[in-house]
Design a protein around this motif. Sequence first.
Motif, PDB file in Angstrom:
ATOM      1  N   LYS A  55      26.297  71.563  39.435  1.00 37.28           N
ATOM      2  CA  LYS A  55      26.352  72.041  38.614  1.00 37.28           C
ATOM      3  C   LYS A  55      25.498  72.898  38.920  1.00 37.28           C
ATOM      4  CE  LYS A  55      24.012  71.504  34.078  1.00 37.28           C
ATOM      5  NZ  LYS A  55      23.852  70.940  32.661  1.00 37.28           N
ATOM      6  N   GLY A  56      25.707  74.908  38.555  1.00 33.52           N
ATOM      7  CA  GLY A  56      24.797  75.781  38.824  1.00 33.52           C
ATOM      8  C   GLY A  56      25.327  76.683  39.981  1.00 33.52           C
ATOM      9  N   CYS A  57      26.362  75.706  40.912  1.00 34.64           N
ATOM     10  CA  CYS A  57      26.400  75.982  42.074  1.00 34.64           C
ATOM     11  C   CYS A  57      28.150  76.360  42.427  1.00 34.64           C
ATOM     12  CB  CYS A  57      26.026  74.952  43.401  1.00 34.64           C
ATOM     13  SG  CYS A  57      26.530  76.374  44.811  1.00 34.64           S
ATOM     14  N   LYS A  58      28.143  77.939  42.954  1.00 36.87           N
ATOM     15  CA  LYS A  58      28.956  78.783  42.833  1.00 36.87           C
ATOM     16  C   LYS A  58      30.222  78.396  43.455  1.00 36.87           C
ATOM     17  CE  LYS A  58      26.740  82.885  40.882  1.00 36.87           C
ATOM     18  NZ  LYS A  58      26.259  84.418  40.846  1.00 36.87           N
TER      19      LYS A  58
END
Length: 103
Positions: A55-58
């Motif tokens: 979550k939150g990592c591209k």
Amino acid sequence: MATFASLNFEDRELKPMWFNNEYAQVYFRFTELEGGYLGIAPRFSRPGDVVAILKGCKVPLILRKHKDHYIIIGTSSIPGLMEGEAKELCESGRARFEDIQIR
């Protein structure tokens, strides 16, 4: 061969040439995942490593289990897992959500 520190990234022609060739060849390799996905992964990844969408990592990360936690091996590029498709895989039962520790 030039090293990262000696390259002048102000030169717009040099940056794409260096990144697309030298960087990709030294640090990444083509890989195939279970399920038939193809992509690039860190050169030091190996069978048994895990692809994780955090979550939150591209980008997807490659993780390796070590005792009771995971370590980050590096980033990857895997078409079919980078635009929200991982959520669909979890909903269909082909992947799962999991709480993990990374150290």
